[in-house]
Design an enzyme around this catalytic site. Structure first.
Site, PDB file in Angstrom:
ATOM      1  N   GLY A 189      44.063 -39.700 -25.395  1.00  0.00           N
ATOM      2  CA  GLY A 189      44.407 -41.112 -25.530  1.00  0.00           C
ATOM      3  C   GLY A 189      43.548 -41.805 -26.574  1.00  0.00           C
ATOM      4  O   GLY A 189      44.020 -42.624 -27.363  1.00  0.00           O
ATOM      5  N   ARG A 240      38.098 -39.449 -29.435  1.00  0.00           N
ATOM      6  CA  ARG A 240      38.165 -38.089 -28.888  1.00  0.00           C
ATOM      7  C   ARG A 240      38.946 -37.184 -29.832  1.00  0.00           C
ATOM      8  O   ARG A 240      38.608 -36.019 -30.005  1.00  0.00           O
ATOM      9  CB  ARG A 240      38.850 -38.098 -27.517  1.00  0.00           C
ATOM     10  CG  ARG A 240      37.938 -38.539 -26.424  1.00  0.00           C
ATOM     11  CD  ARG A 240      38.118 -37.693 -25.168  1.00  0.00           C
ATOM     12  NE  ARG A 240      37.041 -38.017 -24.246  1.00  0.00           N
ATOM     13  CZ  ARG A 240      37.166 -38.838 -23.201  1.00  0.00           C
ATOM     14  NH1 ARG A 240      38.328 -39.402 -22.932  1.00  0.00           N
ATOM     15  NH2 ARG A 240      36.139 -39.083 -22.425  1.00  0.00           N
ATOM     16  N   ARG A 266      46.641 -47.876 -37.796  1.00  0.00           N
ATOM     17  CA  ARG A 266      46.133 -48.584 -36.600  1.00  0.00           C
ATOM     18  C   ARG A 266      44.889 -47.939 -35.980  1.00  0.00           C
ATOM     19  O   ARG A 266      44.623 -48.108 -34.795  1.00  0.00           O
ATOM     20  CB  ARG A 266      47.211 -48.637 -35.505  1.00  0.00           C
ATOM     21  CG  ARG A 266      48.323 -49.601 -35.808  1.00  0.00           C
ATOM     22  CD  ARG A 266      49.416 -49.537 -34.768  1.00  0.00           C
ATOM     23  NE  ARG A 266      50.411 -50.539 -35.076  1.00  0.00           N
ATOM     24  CZ  ARG A 266      50.580 -51.668 -34.392  1.00  0.00           C
ATOM     25  NH1 ARG A 266      49.825 -51.930 -33.362  1.00  0.00           N
ATOM     26  NH2 ARG A 266      51.516 -52.516 -34.750  1.00  0.00           N
ATOM     27  N   ILE A 284      45.867 -34.445 -23.279  1.00  0.00           N
ATOM     28  CA  ILE A 284      44.610 -34.151 -22.577  1.00  0.00           C
ATOM     29  C   ILE A 284      43.970 -35.496 -22.293  1.00  0.00           C
ATOM     30  O   ILE A 284      43.486 -36.166 -23.201  1.00  0.00           O
ATOM     31  CB  ILE A 284      43.700 -33.234 -23.419  1.00  0.00           C
ATOM     32  CG1 ILE A 284      43.852 -33.549 -24.905  1.00  0.00           C
ATOM     33  CG2 ILE A 284      44.003 -31.771 -23.158  1.00  0.00           C
ATOM     34  CD1 ILE A 284      42.981 -32.746 -25.789  1.00  0.00           C
ATOM     35  N   GLY A 285      44.043 -35.910 -21.022  1.00  0.00           N
ATOM     36  CA  GLY A 285      43.614 -37.257 -20.701  1.00  0.00           C
ATOM     37  C   GLY A 285      42.743 -37.308 -19.476  1.00  0.00           C
ATOM     38  O   GLY A 285      42.258 -36.285 -18.989  1.00  0.00           O
ATOM     39  N   GLU A 317      50.495 -42.033 -18.852  1.00  0.00           N
ATOM     40  CA  GLU A 317      51.275 -41.546 -20.005  1.00  0.00           C
ATOM     41  C   GLU A 317      52.223 -40.372 -19.752  1.00  0.00           C
ATOM     42  O   GLU A 317      53.198 -40.194 -20.496  1.00  0.00           O
ATOM     43  CB  GLU A 317      50.329 -41.138 -21.163  1.00  0.00           C
ATOM     44  CG  GLU A 317      49.602 -42.277 -21.841  1.00  0.00           C
ATOM     45  CD  GLU A 317      48.317 -42.683 -21.110  1.00  0.00           C
ATOM     46  OE1 GLU A 317      47.879 -41.924 -20.216  1.00  0.00           O
ATOM     47  OE2 GLU A 317      47.766 -43.750 -21.411  1.00  0.00           O
ATOM     48  N   ASP A 342      37.632 -40.716 -12.153  1.00  0.00           N
ATOM     49  CA  ASP A 342      37.236 -41.636 -11.087  1.00  0.00           C
ATOM     50  C   ASP A 342      38.139 -41.371  -9.890  1.00  0.00           C
ATOM     51  O   ASP A 342      39.138 -40.667 -10.017  1.00  0.00           O
ATOM     52  CB  ASP A 342      37.341 -43.098 -11.550  1.00  0.00           C
ATOM     53  CG  ASP A 342      38.731 -43.436 -12.072  1.00  0.00           C
ATOM     54  OD1 ASP A 342      38.976 -43.150 -13.263  1.00  0.00           O
ATOM     55  OD2 ASP A 342      39.566 -43.919 -11.301  1.00  0.00           O
TER      56      ASP A 342
HETATM   57  N1  HPA Z   1      44.513 -45.554 -13.150  1.00  0.00           N
HETATM   58  C1  HPA Z   1      45.253 -45.304 -14.218  1.00  0.00           C
HETATM   59  N2  HPA Z   1      44.864 -44.498 -15.200  1.00  0.00           N
HETATM   60  C2  HPA Z   1      43.663 -43.909 -15.089  1.00  0.00           C
HETATM   61  C3  HPA Z   1      42.844 -44.128 -14.003  1.00  0.00           C
HETATM   62  C4  HPA Z   1      43.290 -44.987 -12.973  1.00  0.00           C
HETATM   63  O1  HPA Z   1      42.609 -45.224 -11.967  1.00  0.00           O
HETATM   64  N3  HPA Z   1      41.701 -43.412 -14.200  1.00  0.00           N
HETATM   65  C5  HPA Z   1      41.845 -42.775 -15.382  1.00  0.00           C
HETATM   66  N4  HPA Z   1      43.028 -43.070 -15.925  1.00  0.00           N
END
Ligand code: HPA
Length: 248
Positions: free
Chosen positions: A21, A25, A44, A89-90, A194, A217
């Protein structure tokens, strides 16, 4: 033949594209993972590079955040630049209780609340699925289905690899506790923003796609990855994606 969002020429992109994203990166992958990477677009500030990995041409282009953004870049790559396969890759937020930060979720399906999908095929609840070949190759590269290690090393520092559905949400700051519970009850592992649009664009344009997410997270308790560890774990997803390109 530049497009509105990609300032490159035909032939500038490899058939295989890694898609983080974050543009920084993309730059870091180009500088530290690819060989002989050349900058091919920076419209951009969305940096795109083409180089090689193990002798095979590979490009990397950032997607920006959210489904409208990734849909623009994926559609232009597939339709105008000869791209055949895109692996996102996110990062994602862990929803299922067995997940921990640092785990990897390979998205075998993507639910979504996006209006982009409601209007895709009128009257149809479209199923967003990845390329099975890329999915199988990435899962195998991640050791998915291999016997679990025993004893003290059971949980590797690098986290576990899971394969399952994600939610591609249009809202990051959502207040959706009940919806999350229902999604988890229906087997959803994680939330990101995405994968669904990427899978739909690949279907629409005759390409192949996959999304590999590092859990950054957790939605059910406070946890986040220190920056340094995040980059190391993120590199692991890059390696899984490159292995999937090589083996699929
Ligand atoms: N929500 C949406 N996208 C995300 C999150 C989340 O908590 N953490 C990392 N990408």
């Amino acid at each position: 033949m530049a497009t509105p969002h990609i300032g490159a020429e035909a032939g500038d992109f490899a058939p295989d594209v890694l898609m983080p994203g974050d543009p920084r990166r993309a730059k870091r992958i180009a500088e530290t993972v690819l060989q002989d990477a050349q900058l091919v677009t920076e419209v951009r500030g969305i940096f795109g590079y083409t180089g090689t990995y193990d002798g095979a041409p590979v490009s990397v282009l950032a997607s920006g955040m959210g489904q409208p953004s990734i849909a623009i870049y994926a559609t232009e790559l597939f339709r105008f630049f000869g791209v055949k396969r895109i692996i996102r890759i996110g990062t994602a937020g862990g929803m299922a209780r067995h997940l921990d930060v640092g785990d990897v979720v390979i998205a075998s399906a993507a639910h979504t609340d996006s209006a982009m999908t409601a209007s895709r095929i009128p009257g149809i609840h479209y199923s967003h699925a990845p390329s099975f070949r890329l999915l199988a190759a990435a899962a195998s590269a991640g050791g998915y289905g291999a016997p679990a290690p025993t004893g003290r090393r059971r949980r590797a520092k690098t986290g576990s690899v899971y394969v399952g559905p994600v939610l591609s949400s249009d809202t990051f700051y959502a207040d959706r506790a009940e919806i999350n519970d229902l999604l988890v009850a229906h087997g959803t592992l994680a939330v990101e923003m995405e994968a669904a649009a990427l899978y739909a664009c690949a279907d629409r344009e005759g390409g192949e796609a996959l999304s590999i997410c590092t859990i950054s997270d957790l939605l059910f308790r406070d946890a986040s990855l220190p920056a340094e560890e995040r980059e190391m774990l993120f590199d692991r997803s890059v390696q899984l994606a490159l292995a999937a390109f090589a083996q699929a």
